[in-house]
Enzyme design. Structure first.
Site, PDB file in Angstrom:
ATOM      1  N   CYS A   1       6.528 -13.873  -6.435  1.00 28.59           N
ATOM      2  CA  CYS A   1       5.256 -14.274  -7.047  1.00 28.59           C
ATOM      3  C   CYS A   1       5.272 -14.166  -8.567  1.00 28.59           C
ATOM      4  O   CYS A   1       4.351 -14.635  -9.230  1.00 28.59           O
ATOM      5  CB  CYS A   1       4.115 -13.460  -6.460  1.00 28.59           C
ATOM      6  SG  CYS A   1       3.894 -13.774  -4.711  1.00 28.59           S
TER       7      CYS A   1
ATOM      8  N   HIS B   1      -2.057 -13.804 -11.240  1.00 24.03           N
ATOM      9  CA  HIS B   1      -1.539 -14.209  -9.929  1.00 24.03           C
ATOM     10  C   HIS B   1      -2.646 -13.985  -8.899  1.00 24.03           C
ATOM     11  O   HIS B   1      -3.267 -12.923  -8.853  1.00 24.03           O
ATOM     12  CB  HIS B   1      -0.293 -13.390  -9.591  1.00 24.03           C
ATOM     13  CG  HIS B   1       0.176 -13.570  -8.185  1.00 24.03           C
ATOM     14  ND1 HIS B   1       0.318 -14.822  -7.601  1.00 24.03           N
ATOM     15  CD2 HIS B   1       0.534 -12.666  -7.235  1.00 24.03           C
ATOM     16  CE1 HIS B   1       0.748 -14.666  -6.367  1.00 24.03           C
ATOM     17  NE2 HIS B   1       0.877 -13.377  -6.106  1.00 24.03           N
TER      18      HIS B   1
ATOM     19  N   ASN C   1      -2.760 -17.032  -1.521  1.00 23.52           N
ATOM     20  CA  ASN C   1      -1.672 -16.661  -2.422  1.00 23.52           C
ATOM     21  C   ASN C   1      -0.559 -17.710  -2.316  1.00 23.52           C
ATOM     22  O   ASN C   1       0.131 -17.777  -1.297  1.00 23.52           O
ATOM     23  CB  ASN C   1      -1.162 -15.260  -2.030  1.00 23.52           C
ATOM     24  CG  ASN C   1       0.030 -14.807  -2.845  1.00 23.52           C
ATOM     25  OD1 ASN C   1       0.630 -15.584  -3.582  1.00 23.52           O
ATOM     26  ND2 ASN C   1       0.379 -13.533  -2.702  1.00 23.52           N
TER      27      ASN C   1
HETATM   28  N1  ACO Z   1      -7.908  -9.101  10.347  1.00 28.40           N
HETATM   29  C1  ACO Z   1      -8.543  -8.037  10.832  1.00 28.40           C
HETATM   30  N2  ACO Z   1      -8.108  -6.776  10.702  1.00 28.40           N
HETATM   31  C2  ACO Z   1      -6.945  -6.596  10.027  1.00 28.40           C
HETATM   32  C3  ACO Z   1      -6.220  -7.667   9.508  1.00 28.40           C
HETATM   33  C4  ACO Z   1      -6.733  -8.959   9.669  1.00 28.40           C
HETATM   34  N3  ACO Z   1      -6.118 -10.060   9.196  1.00 28.40           N
HETATM   35  N4  ACO Z   1      -5.122  -7.179   8.901  1.00 28.40           N
HETATM   36  C5  ACO Z   1      -5.145  -5.854   9.034  1.00 28.40           C
HETATM   37  N5  ACO Z   1      -6.253  -5.488   9.746  1.00 28.40           N
HETATM   38  C6  ACO Z   1      -6.677  -4.153  10.131  1.00 28.40           C
HETATM   39  C7  ACO Z   1      -5.541  -3.152  10.132  1.00 28.40           C
HETATM   40  O1  ACO Z   1      -4.868  -3.180  11.369  1.00 28.40           O
HETATM   41  C8  ACO Z   1      -6.287  -1.854   9.916  1.00 28.40           C
HETATM   42  O2  ACO Z   1      -6.851  -1.450  11.138  1.00 28.40           O
HETATM   43  P1  ACO Z   1      -6.920   0.116  11.507  1.00 28.40           P
HETATM   44  O3  ACO Z   1      -7.787   0.745  10.451  1.00 28.40           O
HETATM   45  O4  ACO Z   1      -7.535   0.087  12.861  1.00 28.40           O
HETATM   46  O5  ACO Z   1      -5.511   0.589  11.474  1.00 28.40           O
HETATM   47  C9  ACO Z   1      -7.437  -2.250   9.001  1.00 28.40           C
HETATM   48  O6  ACO Z   1      -7.591  -3.677   9.129  1.00 28.40           O
HETATM   49  C10 ACO Z   1      -7.163  -1.927   7.537  1.00 28.40           C
HETATM   50  O7  ACO Z   1      -5.863  -2.401   7.221  1.00 28.40           O
HETATM   51  P2  ACO Z   1      -5.240  -2.226   5.794  1.00 28.40           P
HETATM   52  O8  ACO Z   1      -3.840  -2.760   5.790  1.00 28.40           O
HETATM   53  O9  ACO Z   1      -5.461  -0.819   5.320  1.00 28.40           O
HETATM   54  O10 ACO Z   1      -6.191  -3.180   4.954  1.00 28.40           O
HETATM   55  P3  ACO Z   1      -6.278  -3.357   3.403  1.00 28.40           P
HETATM   56  O11 ACO Z   1      -7.638  -3.129   2.947  1.00 28.40           O
HETATM   57  O12 ACO Z   1      -5.157  -2.637   2.702  1.00 28.40           O
HETATM   58  O13 ACO Z   1      -5.993  -4.911   3.239  1.00 28.40           O
HETATM   59  C11 ACO Z   1      -4.235  -6.424   2.619  1.00 28.40           C
HETATM   60  C12 ACO Z   1      -4.749  -5.444   3.671  1.00 28.40           C
HETATM   61  C13 ACO Z   1      -5.245  -7.538   2.492  1.00 28.40           C
HETATM   62  C14 ACO Z   1      -2.899  -6.973   3.073  1.00 28.40           C
HETATM   63  C15 ACO Z   1      -4.111  -5.686   1.266  1.00 28.40           C
HETATM   64  O14 ACO Z   1      -3.390  -4.474   1.438  1.00 28.40           O
HETATM   65  C16 ACO Z   1      -3.412  -6.509   0.213  1.00 28.40           C
HETATM   66  O15 ACO Z   1      -3.888  -7.546  -0.169  1.00 28.40           O
HETATM   67  N6  ACO Z   1      -2.288  -5.997  -0.323  1.00 28.40           N
HETATM   68  C17 ACO Z   1      -1.547  -6.717  -1.344  1.00 28.40           C
HETATM   69  C18 ACO Z   1      -0.643  -7.697  -0.677  1.00 28.40           C
HETATM   70  C19 ACO Z   1      -0.097  -8.724  -1.628  1.00 28.40           C
HETATM   71  O16 ACO Z   1      -0.696  -9.055  -2.614  1.00 28.40           O
HETATM   72  N7  ACO Z   1       1.071  -9.243  -1.274  1.00 28.40           N
HETATM   73  C20 ACO Z   1       1.674 -10.340  -1.960  1.00 28.40           C
HETATM   74  C21 ACO Z   1       2.447  -9.924  -3.156  1.00 28.40           C
HETATM   75  S1  ACO Z   1       3.106 -11.301  -3.926  1.00 28.40           S
HETATM   76  C22 ACO Z   1       4.683 -11.729  -3.352  1.00 28.40           C
HETATM   77  O17 ACO Z   1       5.654 -11.482  -4.024  1.00 28.40           O
HETATM   78  C23 ACO Z   1       4.867 -12.450  -2.099  1.00 28.40           C
END
Ligand code: ACO
Length: 329
Positions: free
Chosen positions: A132, A256, A286
Site C-alpha cells: 500500500c 492511504h 482499500n
Molecule cells: N464482520 C463482523 N464481525 C467481524 C468482522 C466482519 N467483517 N471481522 C471481524 N469481526 C469480529 C471479530 O471476529 C471480533 O469478534 P470477537 O470480539 O467475537 O472476537 C470482533 O469483530 C472485533 O474484531 P477486531 O479484529 O478486533 O476488529 P477491529 O475493530 O480491529 O477491526 C479491522 C478489524 C477492520 C480489520 C481493523 O483492525 C483494521 O482496519 N486494521 C487495519 C488493517 C489494514 O489497514 N490493512 C491494510 C494495510 S495496507 C496493505 O499493505 C495491504
C-alpha cells in the site's frame, strides 16, 4: 529545456535557506476503477458480516472488483487519463514507474506492459513492490530521477487488484479491499524546493501482513491498525519538519484509504481538522497502491485543487513500509 541539456541560469533569487532546482511538479492526474461494484450487502451473502459492522469499523460501503480485467489494463486507463490531463504525449515520457503488488505476470513488469500500450517508447519502465506504500515509493523515486536530471517527464502509477489475493471466506480481510488504478504525471520545473519525501521500513514486523505466492493475504488487523496510528503521524511530522512547514499550514492530507478510523486517529494525533483529510474509502475500500493517486485525481478533477496548495501524501502497509511526501500543487 530538454532533460539532456545542462540546467540554465535561473532568472530569480531563491528565498533565504532555499535553493532553486529542477523538481517534479504535478502536471496531470488520472484514475480508473472497474465497473463491477460489490456493496457491503453483497458481502453479507458471502461471509458472516453486516453493512453496519463494516461501516462502523472501517467506513467502507462498497468496492470495485476487477474480474477479468488485469492490473496492467487498469493502469493503462489511468495513465491515458493522466497524460490527457497533463497535455503530455506518451512519447515525451522518460520514465514510467508502477507501484503494484498484484500484477498477473511476474514478467514483463506492469510498467513495460503500460509502455507498450501507450507507445511511450523512450521511457525506462520499472515496477516497485511496496504494497500500500507503492505509490509513495514511486513518487519519491520519480522526484529523485527528476532532481538528478535523469528525467524530465515521469509517469507514476499505483495499480492493484487485491480482490484476487484475499480469501472471500475470511471476513477479517475480504471486507477491506477493492481494485483500481491511479496515475500522475510529474514534469521537471525550476522551483524553490527541499527534499520532502520519506520512506521507512521495518522488516521485523512484516509478519503482521503477508501474502505468499499461491496463498491468500494474511493480516493481524489490530497490529496493522496500531502501526499505522503511530507511524503515519510520525512520518508526516518528519517531512513537514524538513520542509519547515507547520501542520496548520497544510491544506489537504491525502492519506492511504485503509480505514476511516485510522484517518480520524491520524487527524487527532496531528491536531488537524478532519475536514482537511479528504476520503473516498466509502466508495472504493482499500485499493492498496492505487488509493492515494485515485484520491489525488478526485481532488484535482473536483476543482478542490488550487495552485500553491500545500499537500501531504502519506501511506503505510505490508513490509512493513510507510512514508510521506510534502508537495505544493
Ligand atoms: N464482520 C463482523 N464481525 C467481524 C468482522 C466482519 N467483517 N471481522 C471481524 N469481526 C469480529 C471479530 O471476529 C471480533 O469478534 P470477537 O470480539 O467475537 O472476537 C470482533 O469483530 C472485533 O474484531 P477486531 O479484529 O478486533 O476488529 P477491529 O475493530 O480491529 O477491526 C479491522 C478489524 C477492520 C480489520 C481493523 O483492525 C483494521 O482496519 N486494521 C487495519 C488493517 C489494514 O489497514 N490493512 C491494510 C494495510 S495496507 C496493505 O499493505 C495491504
Amino acid at each position: 529545456m530538454s532533460f539532456l541539456e545542462p540546467a540554465g541560469v535561473f532568472d530569480r533569487e531563491p528565498a533565504p535557506g532555499l535553493k532553486i532546482i529542477e523538481s517534479g511538479k504535478n502536471a496531470g492526474t488520472g484514475s480508473y476503477v472497474p465497473e463491477t461494484i460489490w456493496k457491503n450487502e453483497d458481502l453479507e451473502k458471502m461471509v458472516e458480516t453486516s453493512d453496519i459492522w463494516i461501516r462502523e469499523r472501517t467506513g467502507i460501503g462498497a468496492r470495485h472488483i476487477a474480474g477479468e480485467e488485469t492490473v496492467a489494463q487498469m493502469a493503462v486507463k489511468a495513465a491515458r487519463r493522466a497524460l490527457e490531463n497533463a497535455g503530455i504525449c506518451s512519447t515525451e515520457l522518460d520514465l514510467i514507474l508502477v507501484g503494484t503488488s498484484s500484477s498477473e505476470s511476474i514478467f514483463p513488469n506492469t510498467a513495460c506492459l503500460v509502455q507498450d500500450e501507450i507507445g511511450a517508447f523512450r521511457a525506462a519502465c520499472l515496477d516497485v513492490s511496496a504494497a500500500c506504500t507503492g505509490f509513495l515509493a514511486v513518487y519519491e523515486l520519480g522526484q529523485l530521477y527528476i532532481r538528478s536530471g535523469k528525467a524530465k517527464n515521469v509517469l507514476l502509477i499505483g495499480a492493484d487488484a487485491l480482490s484476487r489475493l484475499v480469501d472471500w471466506h475470511d471476513r477479517g480481510t475480504c471486507i477491506l479491499f477493492g481494485d483500481g488504478a491511479g496515475a500522475i504525471v510529474l514534469t521537471a520545473e525550476e522551483q524553490e524546493t527541499k527534499a520532502c519525501e520519506k520512506i521507512h521500513s521495518d522488516g521485523e514486523k512484516g509478519v503482521s501482513l503477508t501474502c505468499e505466492k499461491g496463498t491468500y493475504l494474511q493480516m493481524d488487523g489490530r497490529a496493522v491498525f496500531q502501526f499505522a496510528l503511530s507511524r503515519v503521524p510520525e512520518v508526516i511530522r518528519e517531512v513537514l519538519k524538513e520542509a519547515e512547514v507547520p501542520v496548520e499550514e497544510i491544506d489537504a492530507f491525502i492519506l492511504h484509504q485503509a480505514n476511516s478510523r485510522i484517518i480520524d486517529g491520524v487527524a487527532k494525533r496531528l491536531k488537524a481538522p478532519k475536514e482537511k483529510f479528504p476520503r473516498n474509502i466509502e466508495a472504493y475500500g482499500n485499493t492498496c497502491a492505487a488509493s492515494i493517486p485515485i484520491l489525488l485525481d478526485e481532488w484535482n478533477r473536483s476543482g478542490r485543487a488550487q495552485k500553491g496548495q500545500r499537500i501531504v501524501l502519506s501511506g503505510f502497509g505490508a513490509g512493513l513500509i510507510w512514508g510521506a511526501a510534502y508537495l505544493e500543487w
